[in-house]
Design an enzyme around this catalytic site. Structure first.
Site, mmCIF file in Angstrom:
data_model
loop_
_atom_site.group_PDB
_atom_site.id
_atom_site.type_symbol
_atom_site.label_atom_id
_atom_site.label_comp_id
_atom_site.label_asym_id
_atom_site.label_seq_id
_atom_site.Cartn_x
_atom_site.Cartn_y
_atom_site.Cartn_z
ATOM 1 N N CYS A 430 0.836 -1.201 0.000
ATOM 2 C CA CYS A 430 0.000 0.000 0.000
ATOM 3 C C CYS A 430 0.867 1.246 0.000
ATOM 4 O O CYS A 430 0.913 1.991 -0.983
ATOM 5 C CB CYS A 430 -0.919 -0.002 1.215
ATOM 6 S SG CYS A 430 -2.153 -1.303 1.209
ATOM 7 N N GLU A 432 4.094 1.260 2.139
ATOM 8 C CA GLU A 432 5.181 0.950 3.062
ATOM 9 C C GLU A 432 6.545 1.203 2.431
ATOM 10 O O GLU A 432 6.811 0.805 1.297
ATOM 11 C CB GLU A 432 5.066 -0.506 3.507
ATOM 12 C CG GLU A 432 3.768 -0.831 4.208
ATOM 13 C CD GLU A 432 2.611 -1.139 3.268
ATOM 14 O OE1 GLU A 432 1.574 -1.611 3.757
ATOM 15 O OE2 GLU A 432 2.729 -0.910 2.054
#
Length: 786
Positions: A430, A432
């Protein structure tokens, strides 16, 4: 798209995800025959070799990039050594209305007769659940946190340039050299290192064998092929598969195929938690692209067609099936492979190039759910690069997302990484952050910040069950000041972080001892040099992350309590708690006051935003810098995937006026509908968070299509993004769609099957989302002006 890639795309979209028992059967067969004969790493490597030698291989009609994880596209293998699905699990997967997987009678029989009898009680999930403490189980069941590794292996991991520059035989030479250096007299760990290095070498052999089997199949198909053009393509595929990944790729086609075989090997060896991707694909491919153009062996159109074929391969691979809480926290087929475009080169210069723009065109035209895509936007990135990405975004698919490349570098420098490694890193899954090809960055699960406030308001008792779940942090009637209440919240936070970390330390050690990943370790610096596995701290960097959820909801709840209980005295805290417990029954005037007459995060209002920062600081201080089991440290992130819906379902009514059971705020976005001062105010509020001290934050925004029309619309969006990134914002993504369109899709899903929206750190088909998640997206504030 060419006629070829249009057809490949159609077949990929129309194929239904299905469970394949083939890998599970091959693994079970090998383990039954060989259990106890080898060290753990060698056993893992030999089982991987067995799978690569015997699994069905597939070359589809018209394909140029070849290889599937399962026996055919969308056929998803299972990993019983990690999670052994029950027959009930499989029947639910087959019949559930959303994110279902076809399960054949043959698959059920294979599980009932072979897989379950061997793996039940032997799977890592069974072992870890048997060893985790009762208080961990209680908190997990109550929705305080989730655990990523209870169904999938560690590894939010992205590769660097190595698969594009070296062959597996080169890595085998490195491995042999390290084995030769082992000192079996002075180094007590020499034997363990030798076994790990032997396992790495075997795993290289397995991946090479897998590629050679594709070469053989391509030769067979070429011999039968009557079309001269396709015959030449198949002969070329055979040539490519014989060369890579054994040797370094020599051209654009081989570069893509070399990576793809490495990708398949990693996700066949273990189902690491999402996100395996080539990272800076545009940078890796540029030398091959320029070389091909210069030699006349490649055209722009040919490169684009190969890339389109490459994209279809990602879309052929749904995520391995999740069940229970793990399905609730990440209810999607998407496996979060996130290709990074642009960014910085190791010398700090702009990393965008012509391949970046070709990829943006492909993303725009193909609009596949997988792979996900993002641009890494630096101060040095040309405006033309950002404008191109924004033209794609305004078409309404929700991708690419946009990351602040300069903040990404700063975040990694704070974590102790070198400048060159930080610049070569980027974002996965997502949002990170990690050092590509050099880091084991392990996501442990989501953490429900809002539930902790609920416990603080009930002296540690979970009002859903009446059980004393957390510490007795004080009767709310005795909280004389807001600081007293906040101290109770922090007591709950410290207590459950301790439980969460204790569980994670145990789980990491279980993976270290019992479930090494020798092939993945080959491709991550410095696993070969240290003779240690990826799961045992062999990587250059080892960070473990806990993802905070609901920062908007808890901020607005604390703001309401502070304003109405302590500042104005409008309501006594015990009376407010009673209203929450009753879900505001016969208390609608109070609920409306909480909703509409208190300061809300997302409006550039320091009254609320200061509380957001206070919660952030508490979470950060409680987690950051604490040692993990692999010589690294714990870090925080702020994102939910779809877990804000699940966490909302286990959390009662909250002091911001939210009703029981409804979704929490997602990412670092404001509470749905609470940001009423426009998008500029949103980024000013979000910019007050110290993003540099996280491993990633997620900001969603929804724009009306009219706002981004024409050149002026692109200029408006570009100014907003650049402004947010000057505040060190980490990430932003956009839904460009009207709520009326989404409501129409709810009413007539068949007429809107191709409607794609941004959910959290990924895009998905709107009609494949749960009704709760659809409603949550609809209620997000739709901005029609700045």
């Amino acid at each position: 798209m060419t006629e070829r890639t249009r057809e490949l795309r159609r077949r990929s979209l129309e194929a239904r995800p299905a469970i394949s028992a083939e890998r599970a059967l091959l693994l079970t067969e090998f383990y039954r025959e060989n259990e106890g004969k080898y060290s753990v790493p060698v056993m893992r490597a030999l089982s991987f070799l067995h799978i690569c030698r015997h699994k069905t291989i597939w070359i589809g009609e018209g394909e140029l990039i070849v290889g599937e994880r399962g026996p055919e596209p969308k056929a998803v293998p299972t990993y019983p050594e990690l999670t052994c699905h029950s027959l009930e699990d499989l029947r639910i997967l087959d019949s559930r209305p959303l994110t279902s997987y076809a399960v054949s009678a043959e698959c059920l029989a294979a599980y009932e007769e072979t897989v379950i009898p061997y793996w039940r009680g032997r799977s890592l999930r069974d072992k870890m659940f048997g060893e985790l403490a009762p208080e961990w189980h209680e908190a997990y069941a109550a929705g305080i946190f989730t655990e990523f590794m209870e169904q999938r292996a560690p590894g939010h991991t992205v590769l660097d340039e190595k698969p594009f520059r070296r062959g597996l035989l080169d890595f085998k030479a490195d491995i042999a050299r390290e084995i030769g250096r082992l000192d079996f007299v002075q180094d007590s760990a020499a034997w363990e290192k030798r076994e790990q290095l032997r396992a790495m070498a075997i795993s290289c052999d397995a991946a090479i064998l897998f590629a050679e089997r594709h070469a053989g199949l391509a030769d067979e198909m070429a011999a039968r092929e009557t079309d001269p053009h396709r015959k030449r393509e198949l002969e070329r595929i055979a040539e490519v598969c014989r060369h890579v990944p054994a040797h370094a790729p020599r051209d654009f086609h081989e570069a893509l195929q070399a990576y793809w075989f490495c990708h398949l090997a990693i996700i066949t060896e273990l189902n690491g938690w999402d996100a395996m991707s080539p990272g800076h694909l545009d940078q890796h491919l540029l030398p091959f692209y320029e070389q091909g153009l210069a030699h006349g062996s490649l055209s722009r159109d040919a490169a684009r067609e190969l890339l389109e074929c490459f994209f279809v391969k990602f879309n052929n691979h749904p995520a391995p099936p999740k069940v229970g809480v793990t399905a609730a926290e990440s209810g999607t087929y998407t496996d979060f492979a996130n290709i990074n475009l642009g960014g910085l080169l190791p010398d700090g210069s702009d990393g965008s190039n012509e391949v970046s723009h070709i990829l943006l065109d492909i993303i725009d035209e193909m609009h596949l759910l997988q792979p996900s895509s993002n641009i890494q936007l630096s101060r040095k990135s040309p405006d033309a690069f950002l404008s191109h990405a924004l033209r794609v975004i305004r078409n309404g698919y929700g991708f690419p997302s946009i990351f602040n490349a300069d903040s990404v570098v700063e975040e990694q420098l704070r974590q102790g990484k070198s400048l060159v490694d930080a610049r070569a890193g980027g974002c996965s899954g997502c949002v990170e952050v990690g050092a590509f090809g050099k880091e084991a960055y392990i996501l442990t699960g989501y953490f429900n910040l809002v539930k902790l406030l609920e416990l603080a308001l009930h002296n540690g008792v979970d009002p859903r069950t009446g059980r004393q779940l957390g510490p007795a942090s004080g009767d709310p009637a005795g909280f004389a000041s807001f600081d007293d209440l906040y101290a109770a919240f922090e007591a709950q936070l410290r207590h459950f972080i301790e439980i969460k970390m204790a569980g994670n330390q145990l789980i990491e050690q279980i993976y270290c001892r019992l479930m090494p990943a020798p092939f993945l370790s080959v491709l991550i610096d410095d696993c070969i040099a240290t003779g240690r596995d990826y799961n045992a701290g062999g990587a250059r960097y080892n960070n473990t992350f806990i993802q905070g959820v609901g920062i908007g909801s808890i901020t607005d709840s604390l703001s309401a309590i502070k304003a109405l209980v302590y500042d104005s005295g409008h309501v006594a805290l015990p009376d407010l708690v009673a209203a929450l417990d009753a879900d505001f029954a016969e208390q609608e005037p109070l609920r409306q006051r909480l909703l509409n007459r208190t300061s809300k995060y997302g409006n550039d209002d320091d009254y609320a935003d200061d509380l957001m920062r206070r919660v952030f600081e508490s979470f950060f201080r409680t987690v950051d810098g604490r040692p993990n089991s692999k010589g690294g440290q714990y870090r925080i992130e702020m994102l939910p995937t779809t877990c804000h819906v699940y966490f909302g379902s286990v959390t009662g009514a909250t002091p911001d006026g939210r009703r029981a059971g409804t979704p929490l705020s997602e990412g670092i976005s404001p509470v749905q509908g609470a940001d009423r001062s426009g998008p500029t105010a949103v980024i000013k509020s979000a910019g007050k968070m110290d993003h540099i001290r996280t491993g990633g934050t997620l900001l969603n925004m929804k724009f009306a299509p009219a706002l981004v029309e024409g050149d002026q619309g692109i200029s408006t969006m570009a100014s907003l993004v650049r402004s947010y990134f000057r505040m060190d914002g980490h990430h932003v993504q956009f839904n460009v769609v009207r709520a009326d369109t989404l409501r129409a899709a709810q009413a007539d899903p068949d007429a809107h099957r191709d409607l794609i929206v941004r959910v959290a750190g990924y895009s998905d088909y709107f009609c494949d989302l749960s009704r709760e998640l659809q409603d949550e997206i609809i209620t997000r504030t739709e901005h029609d002006s700045l």
